[in-house]
Design a protein around this motif. Structure first.
Motif, PDB file in Angstrom:
ATOM      1  N   LYS A 465       0.817  -1.211   0.000  1.00 16.18           N
ATOM      2  CA  LYS A 465       0.000   0.000   0.000  1.00 16.18           C
ATOM      3  C   LYS A 465       0.852   1.263   0.000  1.00 16.18           C
ATOM      4  O   LYS A 465       0.412   2.310  -0.468  1.00 16.18           O
ATOM      5  CB  LYS A 465      -0.940  -0.009   1.208  1.00 16.18           C
ATOM      6  CG  LYS A 465      -2.002  -1.102   1.135  1.00 16.18           C
ATOM      7  CD  LYS A 465      -2.935  -1.052   2.337  1.00 16.18           C
ATOM      8  CE  LYS A 465      -4.000  -2.137   2.237  1.00 16.18           C
ATOM      9  NZ  LYS A 465      -4.916  -2.117   3.409  1.00 16.18           N
ATOM     10  N   LYS A 466       2.062   1.157   0.547  1.00 20.30           N
ATOM     11  CA  LYS A 466       2.957   2.310   0.589  1.00 20.30           C
ATOM     12  C   LYS A 466       4.222   2.011  -0.206  1.00 20.30           C
ATOM     13  O   LYS A 466       4.574   0.850  -0.421  1.00 20.30           O
ATOM     14  CB  LYS A 466       3.326   2.651   2.038  1.00 20.30           C
ATOM     15  CG  LYS A 466       2.148   3.091   2.894  1.00 20.30           C
ATOM     16  CD  LYS A 466       2.622   3.450   4.309  1.00 20.30           C
ATOM     17  CE  LYS A 466       1.461   3.924   5.169  1.00 20.30           C
ATOM     18  NZ  LYS A 466       1.913   4.277   6.552  1.00 20.30           N
ATOM     19  N   TYR A 488       6.294   0.194  -5.429  1.00 20.06           N
ATOM     20  CA  TYR A 488       5.346  -0.385  -4.478  1.00 20.06           C
ATOM     21  C   TYR A 488       5.452  -1.913  -4.428  1.00 20.06           C
ATOM     22  O   TYR A 488       4.858  -2.540  -3.557  1.00 20.06           O
ATOM     23  CB  TYR A 488       3.911  -0.013  -4.854  1.00 20.06           C
ATOM     24  CG  TYR A 488       3.565   1.438  -4.627  1.00 20.06           C
ATOM     25  CD1 TYR A 488       2.957   1.852  -3.442  1.00 20.06           C
ATOM     26  CD2 TYR A 488       3.850   2.402  -5.591  1.00 20.06           C
ATOM     27  CE1 TYR A 488       2.634   3.190  -3.232  1.00 20.06           C
ATOM     28  CE2 TYR A 488       3.535   3.739  -5.395  1.00 20.06           C
ATOM     29  CZ  TYR A 488       2.929   4.125  -4.212  1.00 20.06           C
ATOM     30  OH  TYR A 488       2.615   5.452  -4.006  1.00 20.06           O
TER      31      TYR A 488
END
Length: 666
Positions: A465-466, A488
């Motif tokens: 997600k990050k 990512y």
């Protein structure tokens, strides 16, 4: 000689009072014991001639003599909490799980044997004690506690020394009774089954730590292993991970612990880390809660040209640089300039620096997380030899295939650079991979064989997600992913520095009781021939495909694109490897590597077609292989007409399988 007032945590404190209280995060999976919970300088008797305390062994003529080592003897003491388990689990723990795990280390290690019984120290009411140089015991300040614990276990009074306590430096007395101790043992392992806070994590099976160390060489002589009750299982699929995990945890208690590195000794029995006049390591790291070690044990190396998808960065690496560890690390990778063996640089307390680096030693059992096929390699045995406490039996070492003889580029560079360079050269990126498992919305998983060819596996490359930390961005770009998106993507095992690799998988069906995984050897993993006509069992191994299998019927075609490997029965007969598919009347011969076997079967009204690639005979049959022969033009089933009967729905099991794999591995 008068007593000196000391702290169990700090060492000598002269006569002023201070106290150390270290925070212990009991929610972490592995938590190092608080330093005030470790009792040092337990008086024992070794079977050896006269020795200079904390020095090499000498005889009466003051000449060095060879030390006597004998097989390690571990005494198992089962806590009453074990009785809270079901009868089935109690039998499993008492007769199988613990005896097998302990038996492995008793067979693997030799120690300086104890001459008499082990009697452990009593804990003091405070963290202060009195120390008299030349004594083989220490005295508590004011009094001893009524109850002495070792981790989660209460130590029986019969295992304890009497209580020596002082009111001041000149007023000391002995109270209480001395226990009979534990005879014919070199280590006491207290086994508990408490449903503690540490067991609340879904991935925690057990945990362990040492609690007392002997006076002559600082070797741990007592520890606790706690089994998390909800994680115990007698299911066949869980046996490997349970036994390996308990062996792993016992080894933490025996020596593989950040709190013990400063106590290591060289081959002559001399401390590797400098000691103060009271025999303790000179520097206590109050923030971390353990004694600091010297750089001849662990050192930090800076990789100043660490390749990432965003350019090169400086990457610090923590290396175990003791002699045998360095020798084995260099031998394993085939890299003579390697400084030592990397320790884990991620994870919290109890993981960081307390395991081998996952990127470098993927399935070595002493890495920080279990992924697949755990092995205890020569590297871990070399570590134990370098403690100065053990002589290992290298014959019990298991083969570690990960990184074996892949050279300095593999051992000293990032996995991103390894993958990048191999792709430029058009070479296989083994043991890493770059097949995306899912893109966050749909499964893109493709099955392959593990390096050992004993299981199916999926490349664990997934989106996070990050953005990944810069030093772990292992791709400049990926097919089907926009240029910005590559930062990512990484391997799902964060401890492996987000490096993607082929990983075994498992799943549970809707009833939550039916448990399957991707190991070929377990018959229960079979799907009764669905999809690609696999066969699971003791005589099965993994075989790869040149292209996906298909199903055809009445002009319709379905491509089983998720499968590029499967598990099949094999046998070695008259120097030839044979392969068998589900419900086949005869097995197919493999006459040479890369030969194709063509399988054509009617299944549920559909024509199922696929090809299997023959491996090297020696990889499966060892020395039972004959000379190569001329390969016939075609090996496999005869042509079959495409059926055109009633429609049979697509395999529900296959749809559910990949949905659950996606959920489990994401």
């Amino acid at each position: 000689m008068r007593y000196v007032l000391c702290s169990e945590s700090h060492g000598v404190l002269a006569f002023y009072r201070t106290s150390l209280r270290l925070h212990s995060d009991f929610l972490s999976i592995l938590t190092n014991p608080r330093i005030e919970d470790i009792l040092l300088e337990v008086p024992i008797e070794h079977e050896h001639p006269h020795r200079h305390r904390r020095g090499i062994i000498v005889n009466k003529s003051n000449k060095p003599v060879a030390e006597k080592f004998a097989p390690l003897r571990i005494h198992l003491h089962y806590d009453k909490s074990i009785q809270n388990l079901t009868t089935e689990l109690q039998i499993f723990v008492n007769t199988t799980l613990l005896p097998e795990a302990v038996g492995y280390w008793e067979n693997a290690l030799r120690v300086r044997p104890m001459k008499g019984p082990i009697r452990l120290r009593r804990k003091c009411m405070s963290s202060f004690y009195y120390y008299k140089q030349g004594m083989r015991n220490v005295a508590c300040d004011k009094a001893c506690r009524e109850l002495t614990t070792c981790g989660e276990a209460d130590i029986p009074a019969d295992h304890l020394l009497d209580c020596l306590a002082c009111n001041n430096t000149d007023d000391c007395q002995t109270t209480g009774n001395m226990g009979v101790g534990v005879n014919d043992s070199d280590f006491i392992l207290y086994v508990t089954a408490h449903n503690s806070k540490r067991c609340e994590g879904p991935d925690t099976l057990s945990y362990a730590a040492h609690c007392q160390q002997e006076v002559d060489f600082d070797r741990p002589i007592a520890g606790n292993v706690n089994l998390c009750p909800s994680a115990l299982s007698v299911h066949n699929h869980d046996y490997e991970i349970l036994t390996s995990t308990v062996k792993h945890e016992i080894l933490h208690a025996l020596g593989f612990s950040v709190g013990l590195y400063a106590f290591f000794r060289d081959k002559e029995g001399k401390p590797r880390t400098k000691r103060n006049r009271y025999g303790r390591p000179t520097s206590l790291n109050k923030q971390k809660g353990y004694y600091d070690w010297d750089s001849n044990t662990i050192t930090t190396v800076l990789r100043e040209d660490w390749w990432t998808g965003d350019g090169k960065v400086v990457h610090p690496i923590h290396m175990m640089v003791t002699p045998k560890v360095r020798e084995e690390a260099r031998r394993h990778f085939g890299c003579d300039k390697l400084e030592g063996a990397e320790l884990e640089n991620q994870g919290g307390e109890g993981t960081y620096l307390t395991h081998w680096e996952k990127r470098a030693y993927e399935n070595e059992a002493m890495t920080g997380t279990h992924t697949q096929n755990p092995v205890y390699s020569r590297l871990t045995l070399a570590f134990l030899e370098d403690t100065g406490w053990y002589q290992p039996n290298y014959e019990v070492a298991e083969d570690l295939n990960w990184g074996k003889q892949l050279g300095c580029d593999f051992a000293m560079k990032s996995c991103g650079e390894w993958i990048h360079e191999k792709k430029i050269l058009g070479q296989d990126t083994f043991p890493y991979c770059s097949d995306i498992k899912h893109d966050g919305t749909k499964s893109m998983a493709i099955t392959r064989c593990t390096a050992q060819r004993d299981s199916l596996a999926l490349c664990n490359l997934v989106p996070f997600k990050k953005e990944l930390p810069q030093q772990y961005r292992n791709f400049i770009s990926l097919p089907g992913v926009n240029p910005v998106g590559a930062k990512y993507y990484g391997g799902s095992v964060e401890m492996a520095d987000y490096c993607p690799f082929l990983q075994e998988f498992e799943w549970k069906l809707i009833d939550r009781k039916t448990h399957k995984d991707s190991r070929c050897e377990l018959e229960g993993n079979g799907k009764e021939g669905e999809d690609i006509l696999e066969v699971y069992g003791q005589n099965s191994r993994c075989f790869e495909f040149p292209k996906p299998w298909t199903e055809r019927k009445c002009g319709r075609i379905r491509v089983l694109s998720h499968y590029m490997a499967g598990c099949y029965e094999y046998q070695c007969t008259n120097g030839t490897l044979y392969v068998g598919s589900y419900n086949a009347t005869d097995m197919y011969p493999c006459y040479a590597p890369n030969q194709k076997i063509h399988v054509k079967k009617i299944v549920d009204g559909w024509l199922r077609e696929g090809s299997i690639i023959c491996p090297k005979c020696e990889d499966y049959c060892g020395e039972n292989c004959g000379p190569p022969i001329t390969i016939p033009d075609y090996i496999g089933d005869p042509e079959i007409d495409e059926p055109c009967g009633s429609f049979v729905p697509f395999s529900i099991f296959m749809i559910f399988l990949y949905f659950t794999i996606f959920l489990y591995m994401s």
